[in-house]
Design a protein around this motif. Structure first.
Motif, PDB file in Angstrom:
ATOM      1  N   VAL A 205       0.796  -1.229   0.000  1.00  0.00           N
ATOM      2  CA  VAL A 205       0.000   0.000   0.000  1.00  0.00           C
ATOM      3  C   VAL A 205       0.829   1.280   0.000  1.00  0.00           C
ATOM      4  O   VAL A 205       0.269   2.376   0.009  1.00  0.00           O
ATOM      5  N   SER A 206       2.154   1.170   0.012  1.00  0.00           N
ATOM      6  CA  SER A 206       2.944   2.400   0.103  1.00  0.00           C
ATOM      7  C   SER A 206       4.270   2.278  -0.636  1.00  0.00           C
ATOM      8  O   SER A 206       4.785   1.175  -0.860  1.00  0.00           O
ATOM      9  N   HIS A 207       4.797   3.442  -1.009  1.00  0.00           N
ATOM     10  CA  HIS A 207       6.121   3.553  -1.619  1.00  0.00           C
ATOM     11  C   HIS A 207       6.849   4.696  -0.944  1.00  0.00           C
ATOM     12  O   HIS A 207       6.337   5.813  -0.869  1.00  0.00           O
ATOM     13  N   GLN A 208       8.042   4.424  -0.451  1.00  0.00           N
ATOM     14  CA  GLN A 208       8.856   5.438   0.197  1.00  0.00           C
ATOM     15  C   GLN A 208      10.229   5.445  -0.457  1.00  0.00           C
ATOM     16  O   GLN A 208      10.755   4.396  -0.835  1.00  0.00           O
ATOM     17  N   GLU A 209      10.818   6.629  -0.585  1.00  0.00           N
ATOM     18  CA  GLU A 209      12.200   6.699  -1.040  1.00  0.00           C
ATOM     19  C   GLU A 209      12.878   7.911  -0.436  1.00  0.00           C
ATOM     20  O   GLU A 209      12.228   8.909  -0.098  1.00  0.00           O
ATOM     21  N   SER A 210      14.192   7.781  -0.280  1.00  0.00           N
ATOM     22  CA  SER A 210      14.946   8.851   0.366  1.00  0.00           C
ATOM     23  C   SER A 210      16.390   8.811  -0.106  1.00  0.00           C
ATOM     24  O   SER A 210      16.881   7.763  -0.543  1.00  0.00           O
ATOM     25  N   THR A 211      17.076   9.955  -0.010  1.00  0.00           N
ATOM     26  CA  THR A 211      18.490  10.041  -0.355  1.00  0.00           C
ATOM     27  C   THR A 211      19.239  10.767   0.754  1.00  0.00           C
ATOM     28  O   THR A 211      18.801  11.821   1.223  1.00  0.00           O
ATOM     29  N   GLN A 212      20.331  10.185   1.172  1.00  0.00           N
ATOM     30  CA  GLN A 212      21.230  10.830   2.121  1.00  0.00           C
ATOM     31  C   GLN A 212      22.525  11.151   1.377  1.00  0.00           C
ATOM     32  O   GLN A 212      23.056  10.311   0.640  1.00  0.00           O
ATOM     33  N   SER A 213      23.040  12.370   1.561  1.00  0.00           N
ATOM     34  CA  SER A 213      24.234  12.811   0.843  1.00  0.00           C
ATOM     35  C   SER A 213      25.337  13.196   1.822  1.00  0.00           C
ATOM     36  O   SER A 213      25.064  13.787   2.882  1.00  0.00           O
ATOM     37  N   TYR A 214      26.569  12.891   1.436  1.00  0.00           N
ATOM     38  CA  TYR A 214      27.733  13.163   2.279  1.00  0.00           C
ATOM     39  C   TYR A 214      28.825  13.803   1.425  1.00  0.00           C
ATOM     40  O   TYR A 214      28.927  13.546   0.225  1.00  0.00           O
ATOM     41  N   PHE A 215      29.641  14.627   2.081  1.00  0.00           N
ATOM     42  CA  PHE A 215      30.707  15.353   1.396  1.00  0.00           C
ATOM     43  C   PHE A 215      31.999  15.141   2.163  1.00  0.00           C
ATOM     44  O   PHE A 215      32.058  15.361   3.377  1.00  0.00           O
ATOM     45  N   VAL A 216      33.037  14.686   1.466  1.00  0.00           N
ATOM     46  CA  VAL A 216      34.324  14.438   2.116  1.00  0.00           C
ATOM     47  C   VAL A 216      35.417  15.099   1.292  1.00  0.00           C
ATOM     48  O   VAL A 216      35.333  15.161   0.057  1.00  0.00           O
ATOM     49  N   THR A 217      36.439  15.621   1.956  1.00  0.00           N
ATOM     50  CA  THR A 217      37.549  16.262   1.259  1.00  0.00           C
ATOM     51  C   THR A 217      38.839  15.491   1.502  1.00  0.00           C
ATOM     52  O   THR A 217      38.947  14.680   2.426  1.00  0.00           O
ATOM     53  N   GLY A 218      39.824  15.784   0.668  1.00  0.00           N
ATOM     54  CA  GLY A 218      41.122  15.125   0.783  1.00  0.00           C
ATOM     55  C   GLY A 218      41.853  15.463   2.068  1.00  0.00           C
ATOM     56  O   GLY A 218      42.817  14.784   2.434  1.00  0.00           O
ATOM     57  N   GLU A 219      41.413  16.513   2.760  1.00  0.00           N
ATOM     58  CA  GLU A 219      42.012  16.863   4.051  1.00  0.00           C
ATOM     59  C   GLU A 219      41.322  16.154   5.219  1.00  0.00           C
ATOM     60  O   GLU A 219      41.676  16.384   6.373  1.00  0.00           O
ATOM     61  N   GLY A 220      40.307  15.332   4.921  1.00  0.00           N
ATOM     62  CA  GLY A 220      39.637  14.564   5.962  1.00  0.00           C
ATOM     63  C   GLY A 220      38.392  15.200   6.521  1.00  0.00           C
ATOM     64  O   GLY A 220      37.822  14.698   7.489  1.00  0.00           O
ATOM     65  N   VAL A 221      37.943  16.309   5.932  1.00  0.00           N
ATOM     66  CA  VAL A 221      36.710  16.953   6.395  1.00  0.00           C
ATOM     67  C   VAL A 221      35.514  16.134   5.904  1.00  0.00           C
ATOM     68  O   VAL A 221      35.441  15.787   4.720  1.00  0.00           O
ATOM     69  N   PHE A 222      34.592  15.834   6.801  1.00  0.00           N
ATOM     70  CA  PHE A 222      33.411  15.059   6.442  1.00  0.00           C
ATOM     71  C   PHE A 222      32.172  15.825   6.896  1.00  0.00           C
ATOM     72  O   PHE A 222      32.123  16.364   7.996  1.00  0.00           O
ATOM     73  N   GLU A 223      31.156  15.840   6.017  1.00  0.00           N
ATOM     74  CA  GLU A 223      29.928  16.561   6.342  1.00  0.00           C
ATOM     75  C   GLU A 223      28.722  15.823   5.774  1.00  0.00           C
ATOM     76  O   GLU A 223      28.730  15.402   4.604  1.00  0.00           O
ATOM     77  N   ALA A 224      27.699  15.639   6.625  1.00  0.00           N
ATOM     78  CA  ALA A 224      26.410  15.125   6.153  1.00  0.00           C
ATOM     79  C   ALA A 224      25.624  16.305   5.591  1.00  0.00           C
ATOM     80  O   ALA A 224      25.431  17.307   6.280  1.00  0.00           O
ATOM     81  N   LEU A 225      25.155  16.195   4.345  1.00  0.00           N
ATOM     82  CA  LEU A 225      24.522  17.328   3.669  1.00  0.00           C
ATOM     83  C   LEU A 225      23.036  17.433   3.943  1.00  0.00           C
ATOM     84  O   LEU A 225      22.430  18.467   3.656  1.00  0.00           O
TER      85      LEU A 225
END
Length: 226
Positions: A205-225
């Motif tokens: 009875v249902s359809h769900q979808e989602s996207t999670q995005s992440y950003f990482v740099t060569g200096e080791g910085v990580f961020e959830a967008l």
């Protein structure tokens, strides 16, 4: 005779009510009422770190002037979960952000210890039951350089750590790397990568979808967008 008809009529009414209640309960079971995505990284645990995949490719001779051109010599799209089951070869699917002309991350030096973030996704139905419980890890290595120049990314991947899917639900997950870029300069490049995780959940009875995005740099910085 009247009593017989009355009893039959009452039985029909009760059966109709029971059927309606069953239909409602079935709908509540298959409908999604809530989804939660949490960062559950244990900063003190190293057990999740994987061995970096090696390359059986000879070291390349590259043009130092091309260090500022960052390319992905790995995967751009791969399946992680199909029909509620982990894809067995997903652990070999990785992306990289390396200087143009390099054939393998082992051509570079100075790599940091692999890093990771762990996330948990839970879907709950109308009965407040957890029908999907999915834990995954975003993993990557950074700080690779060419004779001390640049900061690059290797073996970036998203791996399933734990998964539980209730009967009647179909869960599919795909990772993709839309782009790698240089956020530094031509002489001092800093690689950057966006990593997307897209999933769908389907029931009767249902359809769900989602996207999670992440950003990482060569200096080791990580961020959830998200």
């Amino acid at each position: 005779m009247i009593r017989v008809f009355a009893i039959i009529a009452l039985s029909v009414v009760l059966s109709s009510l029971s059927f309606a209640q069953t239909q409602q309960r079935s709908k509540e079971f298959f409908e999604i009422k809530n989804v939660i995505v949490r960062d559950v990284t244990d900063e003190n645990s190293q057990s999740a770190l994987q061995n970096q995949s090696a390359c059986n490719i000879p070291a390349a001779a590259w043009n130092l002037q091309s260090l500022g051109e960052v390319v992905n010599i790995g995967k751009t799209v791969w399946e992680i979960i199909q029909a509620g089951k982990p894809v067995t070869n997903s652990k070999f699917d990785t992306a990289n952000a390396l200087p143009s002309g390099v054939k393998c991350w082992t051509d570079l030096q100075g790599w940091s210890t692999p890093q990771y973030r762990t996330y948990n996704v839970q879907y709950k139905n109308g009965f407040d039951m957890v029908v999907v419980d999915f834990t995954y890890r975003v993993m990557y290595s950074t700080n690779g350089s060419v004779n001390g120049l640049g900061r690059y990314i290797a073996n970036a991947t998203i791996l399933p750590a734990d998964l539980s899917v209730a009967w009647g639900f179909e869960f599919n997950v795909q990772a993709n790397i839309p782009a790698v870029t240089n956020i530094g300069t031509t002489k001092n490049p800093i690689a950057a990568m966006q990593m997307n995780l897209h999933w769908t959940l389907d029931s009767a009875v249902s359809h769900q979808e989602s996207t999670q995005s992440y950003f990482v740099t060569g200096e080791g910085v990580f961020e959830a967008l998200n």
